[in-house]
Scaffold this active site. Sequence first.
Site, PDB file in Angstrom:
ATOM      1  N   ASP A 322       0.422  -0.948  -0.579  1.00  0.00           N
ATOM      2  CA  ASP A 322       0.183   0.081   0.268  1.00  0.00           C
ATOM      3  C   ASP A 322       0.941   1.498  -0.016  1.00  0.00           C
ATOM      4  OD1 ASP A 322      -2.602   0.810   0.439  1.00  0.00           O
ATOM      5  OD2 ASP A 322      -1.775   1.988   2.369  1.00  0.00           O
ATOM      6  N   GLU A 358       1.726  -0.338  -5.122  1.00  0.00           N
ATOM      7  CA  GLU A 358       0.928   0.716  -5.459  1.00  0.00           C
ATOM      8  C   GLU A 358       1.909   1.978  -5.220  1.00  0.00           C
ATOM      9  OE1 GLU A 358      -2.858   2.672  -3.831  1.00  0.00           O
ATOM     10  OE2 GLU A 358      -1.502   2.017  -3.020  1.00  0.00           O
TER      11      GLU A 358
END
Length: 670
Positions: A322, A358
Site C-alpha cells: 500500500d 501501489e
Amino acid sequence: MELGATADDQGVRFAVYSAAATGVDVCLFTPDGTERRMPLPDRTDNVWSGRVDGIGPGQRYGFRAHGPWDPGHGDLFNPAKLLLDPYGRAVAGTLRDDPALRAGSTADSAPYVPRSVVVPSFAPAVRPALRPWTDTVLYELHVRGFTAAMPEVPPELRGTYAGLGHPAAVAYLAGLGVTAVELLPVQHSVTEPSVAARDLTNYWGYNTLGYFAPDTRFAGPGCPVEEFRGMVDALHAAGIEVILDVVYNHTAEGPPDGPTLSFRGLDNRTYYRLDPGDGSRYRDYTGCGNTLDLRQPPVLRLVLDSLRYWVTTMGVDGFRFDLASALTRSADSVDRYSAFLGAVGQDPVLRGVRLIAEPWDLGMDGYRVGGFPPPWAEWNGRYRDAVRDFWRGSLGHLAEVGTRLAGSEDLYGLSGRGPYASVNFVTAHDGFTLRDLVSYERKHNAANGERGADGTDDNRSENFGAEGDTADPAIVAARGRQVRNLLATLLLSAGTPMLVAGDEFGRTQHGNNNAYCQDNATSWVDWSTVDGELLGFVRDLLALRASEPVFRRRGFFTGVAVDGRRDLVWYRPDGAEVTAADWYRPGDRTLGAYLDGTRADTGAGASYLVYLHSGRDAVDVVLPPPAGAYTVVVDTAGAATGTRPAGATLRLPPLSVLVLRADEPAADSR
C-alpha cells in the site's frame, strides 16, 4: 538477537528495540488482568532484553518504556502507557478510545489497549513453487467479506481464515479460474478513534498495529497463527497463491494527538519521520497522520523481518504494498535506489516472492507508475483510467488505450520488465464495484458519516440515464453489455489481470465508493444475488485466457515481421491497418487487433482477431486478410455467431467487444 517473545521449554525471552529509552519493563498479565512488571536487564545495541522463566505460549504481555519527555525533540516516553510488542506474533483484546491513550496523559492506558501474546514456535511453512507471471490472475478479496454471507460455509466459520480455507470457498475460487487471492490487510489493525466515534469500524484494515500478528477479527477461538496457516495450506492445495496487501507506510497511532499504542511510546524519533524543524510534528506522505521512517535501520529491519516471517512461517506467496512510494523516500523525494528497494532486491527470501507496488503516495512527486525496478509489478492506474475513459467515450484518441491493451511497454519496457509488471485493473476495493461503475455517476457515501467528504469524485463512470438501480430494460441491457465489455477488455489484455471479488457476478455497494468503514452487507459479497449468466461469461473468458498462449505473453509485442508474420497488427473498421495519424485522430471509437498465435512467446496456439467498439452507434467492420476465415468466440452484444470469411463485413452493435478465432490460413503470406 531475535526480537519479540521467544518461548522454549523453561520460559520466554523478550527483546525490544529502543535507542532513546533509559529503561524498558516487560508487563505480564494474568487472565484476570493482574499486571506484573519486570525491568528488562540487558541492553545490547539498543535492544533491551530479558528472560522470564515459568511462562510460555498464551502469556499476555506488553512493554512500558522509560525515558525523556521532550515533544519538541520527538521524545514521548511515558511509562503510564502500555505498549504492544512491535514483533508480537499475536494480539488479544480490543482497543477502546480514552484520554489515557494520549501521549502526555499520566493516566494508565492498560485498561484500554490490547496485549501481545506469546505463541509457540512453528515449523517452516512448505510453499509450492510460484506459477509463471504469465499464467497469473489476481483476485482481490476481503477475508471477512468473502464468506460472511456464503451459505455453503458453516455459520461459525463465516468471515474467518478457516472460512476462506473451507472447501466451498476454495472450490469457488478454483472453479472461477483465478490463480491468486490478494487479501486486503490481515496484519492486526485497529479502528481509528474518529471512526469508532461514529459507531463504525475500519473494515478494510489499512490501519496496522501488529506487523507480525494475524488480525483477530478473522480468527476463531483457537490460535490465529494455526488458523491462518491452515487457510494458506488449503488454498495452496487447490493451486491458488496467497498475496497479502500490507501497510508499512504508516501505523495505527495516527497523528501526534492519536493514541500511543506501541511505536510512539517505544522510540518515536526512530520509528517515524519527524519534521526537521519541529520534532512534535510528523511528515505525512500517507494522509493518515504519520509515516514510518524506513531510512532508519531498525525500522527497515522491522519491515524486512515481518515480510520474511509471513513467507517462511505463514506460507504466503507475495505482497502488495500500500502506498509503496512512501517506503522509498529518502530526504523528501521518491528514490528508486532507496534502502528499502535495495534490501528487498537482494534478500534471498523476498526476491523470490511476488512483489506488487501501489506506485504512489500523497507526497509531492509520489505518483510513480512505471518507476519501480525489476522484479516488481505495479498496480497500473493508467490502465484503469484509459479503459474506463475508452468505454465511456471520453478518451480523446486511441493511442493511450492501445498502449495499455498491449501491456504498457512505455511504462515497463525500459526497466527490462515484461507485460507481467502491469497489474491491470478496472476496479479495486477503493472505488465503485464494476456494477456500480456502470450504474452511478456520483458517489453515495452518506452511510460513512463524513458528509460526502470521503471517496474520490474522479469516478470516470456512467449511469446510462438513471442513477442507481432501475427497471428500465434498455438501461439494464446497456449496463450489462458494458460490464461484459470491461471484463473482456481486462481479461484479454497483455499484462496481469486483477478482478475484485463479486465483480464477476454483479456485486453492488449501492454507489458507495469508499466503503472502508462498512463491515456489513454493503461490503460483504452477497451470494444470494449472483448473476449466473455473467459468472459463466467470466469463467469462459478466464478459460480462454488460460488455454491460449497469445493472451499470456511473456514479452512485449514487436509488430516486426518474421517469416512474413507479425505478432500484432492493429486494424481500422475498414480492414486497413491503423496508421500513425489514426492513433491520434479525435473521436475514433473502434479498434481491431490481430494477435498471431504462431508468434506467441509462451507457446504456439491459435490466432485471434479482437474488436473493441465504444461508439454509441453501430459500425461495420471488414474482416482483414491475415486469416482466411474467422469464428466468433466472444460477443458481448450477443449479435454475432458462426464463421465468416476474410473480407466479409460484420456489423458491431454499439458498445461491444467481438473476439474471433482465426480458423484458416490466408491464401497469401502476410
